[in-house]
Design a protein around this motif. Structure first.
Motif, PDB file in Angstrom:
ATOM      1  N   ASP A  75      37.571  50.053  45.276  1.00 28.66           N
ATOM      2  CA  ASP A  75      38.399  48.959  44.765  1.00 28.66           C
ATOM      3  C   ASP A  75      39.462  49.413  43.782  1.00 28.66           C
ATOM      4  O   ASP A  75      40.355  48.639  43.452  1.00 28.66           O
ATOM      5  CB  ASP A  75      37.523  47.891  44.097  1.00 28.66           C
ATOM      6  N   GLU A 129      42.640  46.047  48.861  1.00 20.97           N
ATOM      7  CA  GLU A 129      43.178  44.972  48.030  1.00 20.97           C
ATOM      8  C   GLU A 129      42.856  43.609  48.630  1.00 20.97           C
ATOM      9  O   GLU A 129      43.310  42.584  48.142  1.00 20.97           O
ATOM     10  CB  GLU A 129      44.698  45.125  47.878  1.00 20.97           C
ATOM     11  N   LYS A 134      37.181  43.804  48.296  1.00 26.99           N
ATOM     12  CA  LYS A 134      37.437  44.343  46.961  1.00 26.99           C
ATOM     13  C   LYS A 134      36.374  43.868  45.970  1.00 26.99           C
ATOM     14  O   LYS A 134      35.852  44.664  45.161  1.00 26.99           O
ATOM     15  CB  LYS A 134      38.822  43.920  46.482  1.00 26.99           C
ATOM     16  N   CYS A 137      33.080  45.683  46.575  1.00 30.80           N
ATOM     17  CA  CYS A 137      33.111  47.026  46.002  1.00 30.80           C
ATOM     18  C   CYS A 137      32.927  46.987  44.484  1.00 30.80           C
ATOM     19  O   CYS A 137      32.186  47.798  43.916  1.00 30.80           O
ATOM     20  CB  CYS A 137      34.431  47.717  46.337  1.00 30.80           C
ATOM     21  N   GLN A 138      33.603  46.052  43.842  1.00 30.28           N
ATOM     22  CA  GLN A 138      33.507  45.943  42.386  1.00 30.28           C
ATOM     23  C   GLN A 138      32.077  45.673  41.943  1.00 30.28           C
ATOM     24  O   GLN A 138      31.577  46.283  40.994  1.00 30.28           O
ATOM     25  CB  GLN A 138      34.433  44.825  41.892  1.00 30.28           C
TER      26      GLN A 138
END
Length: 204
Positions: A75, A129, A134, A137-138
């Motif tokens: 990310d 993005e 995203k 992943c974070q």
């Protein structure tokens, strides 16, 4: 990196995902499971890219040669040094100027499952993005495997309706988000950067 792939983020900002859907997918990933989910390109089969058992399940499901490796999503570029011995400046330049999602194959992969890194020690990585992938992943705090949702050698599905039942039944969770999105998706571009910064375009 703010300018990366604005076409995808703008398109999806109005399509907020369901938080419960995200929580379910994340729970499966943290348990070492595999999911079917929308990415910044085509639908993907995903798992924690550091989990050998989960990666091997995807290889088996896709009937894919294990030495080929698989794409991982992250990310933010600041995480690259955790999974690569060295990141050439050219990599950042290529991501910055790309007008669509771009996967780079870079040498010196580390701290990832064996089936993610190729026989020559390189890894394929893309900075996502897209909203859902995203956020996954974070919250996972790991790279997320992103391999196309098809049996190896078969055509890549361009939307959810084209995904084979064998793939759908073979994962632990199928994300609800964007199942009804019928805008044809295309795979990312792929560029390989050699050890002496040679550039090889694998897929435009």
């Amino acid at each position: 990196m703010e300018s990366l792939f604005n076409f995808s983020t703008k398109m999806l900002e109005s399509e907020r995902y369901n938080n419960e859907d995200l929580k379910q997918a994340l729970a499966i990933l943290k348990q070492g499971g595999i999911i079917l989910y929308p990415t910044d390109t085509v639908w993907g089969i995903g798992c924690d890219a550091t989990n050998d058992e989960a990666v091997n399940r995807i290889i088996h499901l896709k009937q894919r040669a294990p030495e080929k490796g698989m794409i991982s999503l992250i990310d933010q570029p600041g995480l690259l040094n955790l999974y690569l011995e060295k990141i050439p400046d050219m990599a950042y330049d290529l991501w910055e100027v790309s007008d669509k999602p771009l996967t780079l194959i870079l040498t010196g992969g580390k701290n990832l499952a064996k089936g993610v890194i190729t026989n020559d020690g390189s890894m394929a990585v893309r900075i996502t993005e897209e909203l859902f992938s995203k956020t996954l992943c974070q919250r996972l705090r790991r790279p997320l495997v992103s391999t196309s949702a098809n049996i190896s050698g078969e055509p890549t599905p361009r939307d959810y309706t084209q995904i084979d039942d064998q793939i759908i039944k073979g994962v632990d969770y199928v994300v609800e988000y964007r199942r009804n999105d019928v805008i044809p998706a295309t795979p990312s571009g792929i560029i390989k950067l050699g050890i002496n910064y040679e550039i090889e375009v694998i897929r435009k």
